[in-house]
Design a protein around this motif. Structure first.
Motif, PDB file in Angstrom:
ATOM      1  N   ALA A  42       0.794  -1.238   0.000  1.00  0.00           N
ATOM      2  CA  ALA A  42       0.000   0.000   0.000  1.00  0.00           C
ATOM      3  C   ALA A  42       0.832   1.297   0.000  1.00  0.00           C
ATOM      4  O   ALA A  42       0.522   2.174  -0.794  1.00  0.00           O
ATOM      5  CB  ALA A  42      -1.009  -0.013   1.144  1.00  0.00           C
ATOM      6  N   PRO A  43       1.783   1.585   0.836  1.00  0.00           N
ATOM      7  CA  PRO A  43       2.213   0.885   2.051  1.00  0.00           C
ATOM      8  C   PRO A  43       1.441   1.361   3.266  1.00  0.00           C
ATOM      9  O   PRO A  43       0.854   2.433   3.266  1.00  0.00           O
ATOM     10  CB  PRO A  43       3.679   1.293   2.163  1.00  0.00           C
ATOM     11  CG  PRO A  43       3.705   2.705   1.648  1.00  0.00           C
ATOM     12  CD  PRO A  43       2.646   2.734   0.546  1.00  0.00           C
ATOM     13  N   GLY A  44       1.470   0.532   4.317  1.00  0.00           N
ATOM     14  CA  GLY A  44       0.827   0.889   5.571  1.00  0.00           C
ATOM     15  C   GLY A  44       1.423   0.088   6.704  1.00  0.00           C
ATOM     16  O   GLY A  44       2.297  -0.757   6.492  1.00  0.00           O
ATOM     17  N   ILE A  45       0.947   0.363   7.929  1.00  0.00           N
ATOM     18  CA  ILE A  45       1.430  -0.364   9.114  1.00  0.00           C
ATOM     19  C   ILE A  45       0.321  -1.173   9.767  1.00  0.00           C
ATOM     20  O   ILE A  45       0.565  -1.958  10.667  1.00  0.00           O
ATOM     21  CB  ILE A  45       2.086   0.574  10.155  1.00  0.00           C
ATOM     22  CG1 ILE A  45       1.110   1.655  10.626  1.00  0.00           C
ATOM     23  CG2 ILE A  45       3.359   1.190   9.578  1.00  0.00           C
ATOM     24  CD1 ILE A  45       1.624   2.497  11.785  1.00  0.00           C
ATOM     25  N   GLY A  46      -0.917  -0.981   9.293  1.00  0.00           N
ATOM     26  CA  GLY A  46      -2.056  -1.725   9.813  1.00  0.00           C
ATOM     27  C   GLY A  46      -3.112  -1.872   8.743  1.00  0.00           C
ATOM     28  O   GLY A  46      -3.240  -1.016   7.861  1.00  0.00           O
ATOM     29  N   ILE A  47      -3.841  -2.988   8.798  1.00  0.00           N
ATOM     30  CA  ILE A  47      -4.894  -3.243   7.811  1.00  0.00           C
ATOM     31  C   ILE A  47      -5.923  -4.179   8.435  1.00  0.00           C
ATOM     32  O   ILE A  47      -5.594  -4.961   9.332  1.00  0.00           O
ATOM     33  CB  ILE A  47      -4.295  -3.841   6.518  1.00  0.00           C
ATOM     34  CG1 ILE A  47      -5.300  -3.815   5.369  1.00  0.00           C
ATOM     35  CG2 ILE A  47      -3.734  -5.236   6.776  1.00  0.00           C
ATOM     36  CD1 ILE A  47      -4.677  -4.120   3.996  1.00  0.00           C
ATOM     37  N   THR A  48      -7.157  -4.073   7.942  1.00  0.00           N
ATOM     38  CA  THR A  48      -8.229  -4.975   8.377  1.00  0.00           C
ATOM     39  C   THR A  48      -8.795  -5.696   7.155  1.00  0.00           C
ATOM     40  O   THR A  48      -8.634  -5.229   6.021  1.00  0.00           O
ATOM     41  CB  THR A  48      -9.381  -4.203   9.049  1.00  0.00           C
ATOM     42  OG1 THR A  48     -10.016  -3.376   8.056  1.00  0.00           O
ATOM     43  CG2 THR A  48      -8.899  -3.363  10.219  1.00  0.00           C
ATOM     44  N   ALA A  49      -9.487  -6.791   7.396  1.00  0.00           N
ATOM     45  CA  ALA A  49     -10.149  -7.502   6.296  1.00  0.00           C
ATOM     46  C   ALA A  49     -11.144  -6.594   5.548  1.00  0.00           C
ATOM     47  O   ALA A  49     -11.211  -6.667   4.314  1.00  0.00           O
ATOM     48  CB  ALA A  49     -10.820  -8.766   6.817  1.00  0.00           C
ATOM     49  N   PRO A  50     -11.908  -5.716   6.228  1.00  0.00           N
ATOM     50  CA  PRO A  50     -12.796  -4.819   5.478  1.00  0.00           C
ATOM     51  C   PRO A  50     -12.063  -3.911   4.480  1.00  0.00           C
ATOM     52  O   PRO A  50     -12.651  -3.498   3.480  1.00  0.00           O
ATOM     53  CB  PRO A  50     -13.488  -4.001   6.574  1.00  0.00           C
ATOM     54  CG  PRO A  50     -13.526  -4.934   7.744  1.00  0.00           C
ATOM     55  CD  PRO A  50     -12.203  -5.660   7.674  1.00  0.00           C
ATOM     56  N   HIS A  51     -10.784  -3.629   4.717  1.00  0.00           N
ATOM     57  CA  HIS A  51     -10.022  -2.815   3.759  1.00  0.00           C
ATOM     58  C   HIS A  51      -9.875  -3.506   2.410  1.00  0.00           C
ATOM     59  O   HIS A  51      -9.575  -2.854   1.407  1.00  0.00           O
ATOM     60  CB  HIS A  51      -8.629  -2.482   4.307  1.00  0.00           C
ATOM     61  CG  HIS A  51      -8.623  -1.422   5.349  1.00  0.00           C
ATOM     62  ND1 HIS A  51      -8.179  -1.657   6.621  1.00  0.00           N
ATOM     63  CD2 HIS A  51      -9.002  -0.120   5.315  1.00  0.00           C
ATOM     64  CE1 HIS A  51      -8.279  -0.538   7.329  1.00  0.00           C
ATOM     65  NE2 HIS A  51      -8.790   0.403   6.559  1.00  0.00           N
ATOM     66  N   VAL A  52     -10.045  -4.837   2.382  1.00  0.00           N
ATOM     67  CA  VAL A  52      -9.994  -5.576   1.111  1.00  0.00           C
ATOM     68  C   VAL A  52     -11.363  -6.154   0.763  1.00  0.00           C
ATOM     69  O   VAL A  52     -11.476  -7.073  -0.044  1.00  0.00           O
ATOM     70  CB  VAL A  52      -8.894  -6.665   1.107  1.00  0.00           C
ATOM     71  CG1 VAL A  52      -7.516  -6.044   1.262  1.00  0.00           C
ATOM     72  CG2 VAL A  52      -9.139  -7.734   2.158  1.00  0.00           C
ATOM     73  N   GLY A  53     -12.414  -5.628   1.393  1.00  0.00           N
ATOM     74  CA  GLY A  53     -13.775  -6.004   1.049  1.00  0.00           C
ATOM     75  C   GLY A  53     -14.297  -7.269   1.701  1.00  0.00           C
ATOM     76  O   GLY A  53     -15.308  -7.819   1.269  1.00  0.00           O
ATOM     77  N   ILE A  54     -13.623  -7.737   2.745  1.00  0.00           N
ATOM     78  CA  ILE A  54     -14.056  -8.949   3.444  1.00  0.00           C
ATOM     79  C   ILE A  54     -14.560  -8.561   4.825  1.00  0.00           C
ATOM     80  O   ILE A  54     -13.814  -8.004   5.637  1.00  0.00           O
ATOM     81  CB  ILE A  54     -12.903  -9.968   3.544  1.00  0.00           C
ATOM     82  CG1 ILE A  54     -12.513 -10.403   2.134  1.00  0.00           C
ATOM     83  CG2 ILE A  54     -13.303 -11.163   4.409  1.00  0.00           C
ATOM     84  CD1 ILE A  54     -11.296 -11.258   2.068  1.00  0.00           C
ATOM     85  N   SER A  55     -15.818  -8.856   5.091  1.00  0.00           N
ATOM     86  CA  SER A  55     -16.434  -8.457   6.351  1.00  0.00           C
ATOM     87  C   SER A  55     -16.127  -9.466   7.457  1.00  0.00           C
ATOM     88  O   SER A  55     -16.989 -10.216   7.908  1.00  0.00           O
ATOM     89  CB  SER A  55     -17.950  -8.309   6.180  1.00  0.00           C
ATOM     90  OG  SER A  55     -18.522  -7.895   7.405  1.00  0.00           O
ATOM     91  N   GLN A  56     -14.863  -9.479   7.873  1.00  0.00           N
ATOM     92  CA  GLN A  56     -14.451 -10.329   8.988  1.00  0.00           C
ATOM     93  C   GLN A  56     -13.568  -9.522   9.926  1.00  0.00           C
ATOM     94  O   GLN A  56     -12.836  -8.635   9.495  1.00  0.00           O
ATOM     95  CB  GLN A  56     -13.682 -11.558   8.489  1.00  0.00           C
ATOM     96  CG  GLN A  56     -14.554 -12.560   7.783  1.00  0.00           C
ATOM     97  CD  GLN A  56     -13.917 -13.925   7.750  1.00  0.00           C
ATOM     98  OE1 GLN A  56     -12.767 -14.074   7.391  1.00  0.00           O
ATOM     99  NE2 GLN A  56     -14.685 -14.922   8.152  1.00  0.00           N
ATOM    100  N   ARG A  57     -13.625  -9.871  11.209  1.00  0.00           N
ATOM    101  CA  ARG A  57     -12.903  -9.129  12.237  1.00  0.00           C
ATOM    102  C   ARG A  57     -11.454  -9.640  12.334  1.00  0.00           C
ATOM    103  O   ARG A  57     -11.105 -10.383  13.241  1.00  0.00           O
ATOM    104  CB  ARG A  57     -13.634  -9.229  13.574  1.00  0.00           C
ATOM    105  CG  ARG A  57     -15.026  -8.575  13.502  1.00  0.00           C
ATOM    106  CD  ARG A  57     -15.720  -8.560  14.840  1.00  0.00           C
ATOM    107  NE  ARG A  57     -15.073  -7.677  15.783  1.00  0.00           N
ATOM    108  CZ  ARG A  57     -15.215  -6.350  15.840  1.00  0.00           C
ATOM    109  NH1 ARG A  57     -16.004  -5.746  14.982  1.00  0.00           N
ATOM    110  NH2 ARG A  57     -14.582  -5.648  16.736  1.00  0.00           N
TER     111      ARG A  57
END
Length: 163
Positions: A42-57
């Motif tokens: 990306a770059p980044g230091i943190g990411i969640t599944a919703p950032h790639v379109g997946i609704s999981q925690r």
């Protein structure tokens, strides 16, 4: 290992609460690895599944001291002391602003094998935990800004996106 496409602001999926993870299997481990690859690209230091379109925690952090994955994280304690830290998002690249967060927190989560864990953090790691757990709860980071700051930031992002 795959770099997945990022969901970009103002996609409405970024405002939806993510669903709890129930299966701790190879699919989950592959998702965590893909999140890591996507975050680094990306770059980044943190990411969640919703950032790639997946609704999981699911959260992946890489703050330079080793990659950590958090499944179904929740904040269970916050310090009364607050800190300001510059934040941004892989879903809204090129813009950032200061956000006020708790200086120290404790989270409860599961690892990729489903084992229950707790972690206390402060400084940047505490900020990242709060930022990413907000995202899992459907609270995009700019919601933590005043309306005026948020509107200015969105205009800057729109201008960058057109360039």
């Amino acid at each position: 290992m795959t770099v997945r496409p990022l969901v970009r602001y103002p996609d409405p999926r970024l405002a939806l609460p993510a669903q709890p993870v129930l299966l701790f299997d190879d699919v989950l481990r592959e998702l965590a690895q893909d999140l890591l690859e996507t975050m680094h690209a990306a770059p980044g230091i943190g990411i969640t599944a919703p950032h790639v379109g997946i609704s999981q925690r699911v959260v992946v952090l890489d703050l330079g001291d080793g990659v950590r994955s958090y499944v179904n994280p929740e904040i269970v304690w916050t310090s009364p002391e607050m800190i300001l830290h510059k934040e941004g998002s892989v879903s809204m690249p090129g813009v950032n602003d200061d956000v006020e967060r708790h200086a120290r927190i404790r989270i409860r989560y599961q690892d990729l094998d489903g084992n229950a864990q707790t972690e206390e953090s402060d400084g940047l790691r505490a900020v990242c935990h709060q930022h990413e757990i907000d995202q899992l709860n459907g609270v995009f980071w700019i919601r933590r800004l005043s309306r005026l700051k948020r509107e200015r930031l969105v205009k800057r992002f729109e201008k960058l996106s057109r360039a």
